[in-house]
Design a protein around this motif. Structure first.
Motif, mmCIF file in Angstrom:
data_model
loop_
_atom_site.group_PDB
_atom_site.id
_atom_site.type_symbol
_atom_site.label_atom_id
_atom_site.label_comp_id
_atom_site.label_asym_id
_atom_site.label_seq_id
_atom_site.Cartn_x
_atom_site.Cartn_y
_atom_site.Cartn_z
ATOM 1 N N ALA A 140 0.884 -1.243 0.107
ATOM 2 C CA ALA A 140 0.145 -0.189 -0.210
ATOM 3 C C ALA A 140 0.696 1.367 -0.001
ATOM 4 C CB ALA A 140 -0.928 -0.055 1.061
ATOM 5 N N PRO A 141 1.339 1.741 -1.263
ATOM 6 C CA PRO A 141 2.055 2.908 -1.196
ATOM 7 C C PRO A 141 1.454 3.958 -0.357
ATOM 8 C CG PRO A 141 1.735 2.076 -3.348
ATOM 9 C CD PRO A 141 0.790 1.427 -2.400
ATOM 10 N N GLY A 142 2.615 4.666 0.339
ATOM 11 C CA GLY A 142 2.210 5.844 1.265
ATOM 12 C C GLY A 142 1.773 5.476 2.719
ATOM 13 N N THR A 143 1.845 4.139 2.782
ATOM 14 C CA THR A 143 1.155 3.776 4.195
ATOM 15 C C THR A 143 2.133 3.435 4.954
ATOM 16 O OG1 THR A 143 -0.975 2.744 3.398
ATOM 17 C CG2 THR A 143 -0.243 2.006 5.212
ATOM 18 N N LEU A 144 2.293 4.055 6.259
ATOM 19 C CA LEU A 144 3.380 3.933 7.189
ATOM 20 C C LEU A 144 2.817 3.387 8.642
ATOM 21 C CD1 LEU A 144 5.302 7.304 6.828
ATOM 22 C CD2 LEU A 144 5.791 5.205 5.659
ATOM 23 N N PHE A 145 3.643 2.575 9.211
ATOM 24 C CA PHE A 145 3.084 2.319 10.598
ATOM 25 C C PHE A 145 4.140 2.750 11.608
ATOM 26 C CE2 PHE A 145 0.881 -0.506 7.801
ATOM 27 C CZ PHE A 145 -0.583 -0.432 8.355
ATOM 28 N N ALA A 146 3.611 3.025 12.782
ATOM 29 C CA ALA A 146 4.627 3.520 13.679
ATOM 30 C C ALA A 146 4.366 2.808 15.120
ATOM 31 C CB ALA A 146 4.786 5.169 14.003
ATOM 32 N N GLY A 147 5.166 2.275 15.939
ATOM 33 C CA GLY A 147 4.736 1.652 16.929
ATOM 34 C C GLY A 147 5.465 2.277 18.076
ATOM 35 N N LYS A 148 4.791 2.646 19.195
ATOM 36 C CA LYS A 148 5.144 3.464 20.406
ATOM 37 C C LYS A 148 5.425 2.681 21.607
ATOM 38 C CE LYS A 148 4.156 7.446 21.366
ATOM 39 N NZ LYS A 148 3.361 8.236 22.205
ATOM 40 N N GLU A 149 6.114 3.017 22.385
ATOM 41 C CA GLU A 149 6.545 2.616 23.454
ATOM 42 C C GLU A 149 5.202 2.694 24.624
ATOM 43 O OE1 GLU A 149 9.567 4.007 26.717
ATOM 44 O OE2 GLU A 149 10.480 2.185 25.659
ATOM 45 N N ASN A 150 4.957 1.768 25.383
ATOM 46 C CA ASN A 150 3.816 2.014 26.318
ATOM 47 C C ASN A 150 2.539 2.729 25.505
ATOM 48 O OD1 ASN A 150 2.658 1.308 28.969
ATOM 49 N ND2 ASN A 150 3.299 3.437 29.489
ATOM 50 N N ASP A 151 2.147 2.362 24.364
ATOM 51 C CA ASP A 151 1.051 3.196 23.711
ATOM 52 C C ASP A 151 0.385 2.091 22.806
ATOM 53 O OD1 ASP A 151 -0.712 4.818 22.868
ATOM 54 O OD2 ASP A 151 0.849 6.194 22.240
ATOM 55 N N ALA A 152 0.458 2.387 21.410
ATOM 56 C CA ALA A 152 -0.210 1.644 20.638
ATOM 57 C C ALA A 152 0.518 1.952 19.161
ATOM 58 C CB ALA A 152 -1.593 2.094 20.378
ATOM 59 N N VAL A 153 0.025 1.386 18.124
ATOM 60 C CA VAL A 153 0.132 1.614 16.710
ATOM 61 C C VAL A 153 -0.216 2.843 16.115
ATOM 62 C CG1 VAL A 153 0.349 0.335 14.427
ATOM 63 C CG2 VAL A 153 0.653 -1.040 16.528
ATOM 64 N N TYR A 154 0.611 3.474 15.515
ATOM 65 C CA TYR A 154 -0.115 4.578 14.600
ATOM 66 C C TYR A 154 0.018 4.220 13.153
ATOM 67 C CZ TYR A 154 -0.389 7.380 19.032
ATOM 68 O OH TYR A 154 -0.725 7.613 20.020
ATOM 69 N N ARG A 155 -0.920 4.751 12.318
ATOM 70 C CA ARG A 155 -0.937 4.382 11.150
ATOM 71 C C ARG A 155 -1.146 5.808 10.164
ATOM 72 N NH1 ARG A 155 -5.817 1.293 9.471
ATOM 73 N NH2 ARG A 155 -6.624 3.310 9.299
ATOM 74 N N SER A 156 -0.512 5.922 9.004
ATOM 75 C CA SER A 156 -0.570 7.212 8.234
ATOM 76 C C SER A 156 -0.874 6.392 6.736
ATOM 77 C CB SER A 156 0.748 7.870 8.365
ATOM 78 O OG SER A 156 0.726 8.814 7.057
ATOM 79 N N THR A 157 -1.592 7.149 6.011
ATOM 80 C CA THR A 157 -1.705 6.603 4.687
ATOM 81 C C THR A 157 -1.302 7.720 3.398
ATOM 82 O OG1 THR A 157 -4.118 7.284 4.668
ATOM 83 C CG2 THR A 157 -3.626 4.936 5.219
ATOM 84 N N ASP A 158 -0.899 8.701 4.051
ATOM 85 C CA ASP A 158 -0.325 9.934 3.214
ATOM 86 C C ASP A 158 1.278 10.362 3.602
ATOM 87 O OD1 ASP A 158 -0.610 11.066 5.641
ATOM 88 O OD2 ASP A 158 -2.299 12.357 5.099
ATOM 89 N N TRP A 159 1.854 9.136 3.559
ATOM 90 C CA TRP A 159 3.282 9.464 3.912
ATOM 91 C C TRP A 159 3.904 10.111 5.071
ATOM 92 C CZ3 TRP A 159 6.401 6.354 1.014
ATOM 93 C CH2 TRP A 159 5.858 5.984 -0.206
ATOM 94 N N GLY A 160 2.970 10.004 6.074
ATOM 95 C CA GLY A 160 3.076 10.683 7.197
ATOM 96 C C GLY A 160 2.786 11.958 7.621
ATOM 97 N N ALA A 161 2.054 12.661 6.683
ATOM 98 C CA ALA A 161 1.225 13.857 6.824
ATOM 99 C C ALA A 161 0.202 13.976 7.907
ATOM 100 C CB ALA A 161 0.792 14.463 5.446
ATOM 101 N N HIS A 162 -0.500 12.791 7.917
ATOM 102 C CA HIS A 162 -1.478 12.631 9.025
ATOM 103 C C HIS A 162 -1.315 11.309 9.416
ATOM 104 C CE1 HIS A 162 -2.926 15.702 6.329
ATOM 105 N NE2 HIS A 162 -3.467 16.174 7.490
ATOM 106 N N TRP A 163 -1.641 11.114 10.983
ATOM 107 C CA TRP A 163 -1.543 9.896 11.751
ATOM 108 C C TRP A 163 -2.682 9.652 12.422
ATOM 109 C CZ3 TRP A 163 2.875 6.658 11.382
ATOM 110 C CH2 TRP A 163 3.777 7.110 10.837
ATOM 111 N N GLN A 164 -3.113 8.335 12.619
ATOM 112 C CA GLN A 164 -4.324 7.902 13.489
ATOM 113 C C GLN A 164 -3.859 7.028 14.318
ATOM 114 O OE1 GLN A 164 -6.690 6.709 10.135
ATOM 115 N NE2 GLN A 164 -7.530 5.132 11.457
#
Length: 121
Positions: free
Chosen positions: A45-69
């Motif tokens: 999925a081009p443009g989709t990034l995932f980030a994993g945080k310490e003591n938190d959750a997974v965050y996802r962006s579908t626009d190369w990191g401009a917005h995260w959820q």
């Protein structure tokens, strides 16, 4: 690594490098407070990034990191996310390694299935 995945990784690296190259400084790409343990680019999925945080959750962006959820539905409380592995050809499947085990999402990270409830295939 697949050629497509390598190209995607190089594009991501270029975006990050260019973000800080203009003024020799880094630019934040996320709404993160605290430590980000891992980041992954989805080869399916081009443009989709995932980030994993310490003591938190997974965050996802579908626009190369401009917005995260934040994507924590199904995760057992605040977890340390150690690694994230999007499936190489199916954008719906994503794995997240935590201190409680491996979680799986079958809907691009919207919901997570506990380790005891899914087949690792």
């Amino acid at each position: 690594m697949h050629r497509k995945g390598l190209i995607s990784a190089l594009v991501l690296w270029s975006l990050i490098a260019c973000a800080g190259a203009a003024d020799n400084a880094w630019t934040s790409l996320g709404p993160f407070q605290g430590k980000v343990n891992c980041i992954a680019l989805s080869p399916a999925a081009p443009g989709t990034l995932f980030a994993g945080k310490e003591n938190d959750a997974v965050y996802r962006s579908t626009d190369w990191g401009a917005h995260w959820q934040k994507s924590s539905s199904g995760l057992s409380g605040a977890l340390d996310i150690y690694a994230i592995a999007p499936h190489p050809s199916s954008p719906a499947i994503v794995y997240a390694a935590t201190e409680l085990g491996l979680y799986k999402s079958t809907n691009s990270g919207n919901n997570w299935i506990e380790p005891k409830w899914f087949d690792y295939a």
